[in-house]
Scaffold this motif. Structure first.
Motif, PDB file in Angstrom:
ATOM      1  N   THR A  32       0.854  -1.174   0.000  1.00  0.00           N
ATOM      2  CA  THR A  32       0.000   0.000   0.000  1.00  0.00           C
ATOM      3  C   THR A  32       0.897   1.234   0.000  1.00  0.00           C
ATOM      4  O   THR A  32       1.548   1.517   0.999  1.00  0.00           O
ATOM      5  CB  THR A  32      -0.912   0.014   1.247  1.00  0.00           C
ATOM      6  N   PRO A  33       0.977   1.950  -1.126  1.00  0.00           N
ATOM      7  CA  PRO A  33       1.854   3.122  -1.192  1.00  0.00           C
ATOM      8  C   PRO A  33       1.519   4.141  -0.103  1.00  0.00           C
ATOM      9  O   PRO A  33       0.365   4.487   0.100  1.00  0.00           O
ATOM     10  CB  PRO A  33       1.582   3.696  -2.585  1.00  0.00           C
ATOM     11  N   GLY A  34       2.549   4.581   0.607  1.00  0.00           N
ATOM     12  CA  GLY A  34       2.364   5.557   1.667  1.00  0.00           C
ATOM     13  C   GLY A  34       2.058   4.932   3.011  1.00  0.00           C
ATOM     14  O   GLY A  34       2.076   5.596   4.030  1.00  0.00           O
ATOM     15  N   VAL A  35       1.777   3.616   3.038  1.00  0.00           N
ATOM     16  CA  VAL A  35       1.472   2.945   4.309  1.00  0.00           C
ATOM     17  C   VAL A  35       2.519   1.862   4.579  1.00  0.00           C
ATOM     18  O   VAL A  35       3.303   1.973   5.504  1.00  0.00           O
ATOM     19  CB  VAL A  35       0.048   2.333   4.303  1.00  0.00           C
ATOM     20  N   THR A  36       2.517   0.806   3.767  1.00  0.00           N
ATOM     21  CA  THR A  36       3.492  -0.272   3.955  1.00  0.00           C
ATOM     22  C   THR A  36       4.704  -0.119   3.053  1.00  0.00           C
ATOM     23  O   THR A  36       5.675  -0.854   3.180  1.00  0.00           O
ATOM     24  CB  THR A  36       2.854  -1.652   3.708  1.00  0.00           C
TER      25      THR A  36
END
Length: 69
Positions: A32-36
């Motif tokens: 998840t871009p920006g999260v993981t």
């Protein structure tokens, strides 16, 4: 009351942060871009900052320029 209560002291928790297991990401996390993972725009910004810093190191006599956002 039923159940088990786990109590950890501060020293134990600080030691856990240096564990190799604590530094390894779980294998089944979704990307998840920006999260993981870093967002694509963040990667581009990091590359630009790296290039800018390298060019400043190459020309130490120049004064840093402030760029408007």
């Amino acid at each position: 009351l039923a159940g088990t209560r786990i109590i950890c002291d501060h020293k134990f928790l600080l030691e856990c942060k240096n564990s190799p297991v604590a530094r390894t990401l779980p294998c089944c996390l979704p990307q998840t871009p920006g999260v993981t993972s870093l967002a694509q725009s963040s990667l581009v910004k990091l590359e630009e900052l790296k290039e800018r810093n390298e060019s400043k190191e190459a020309m130490p006599g120049e004064q840093p320029r402030h760029m408007a956002p």
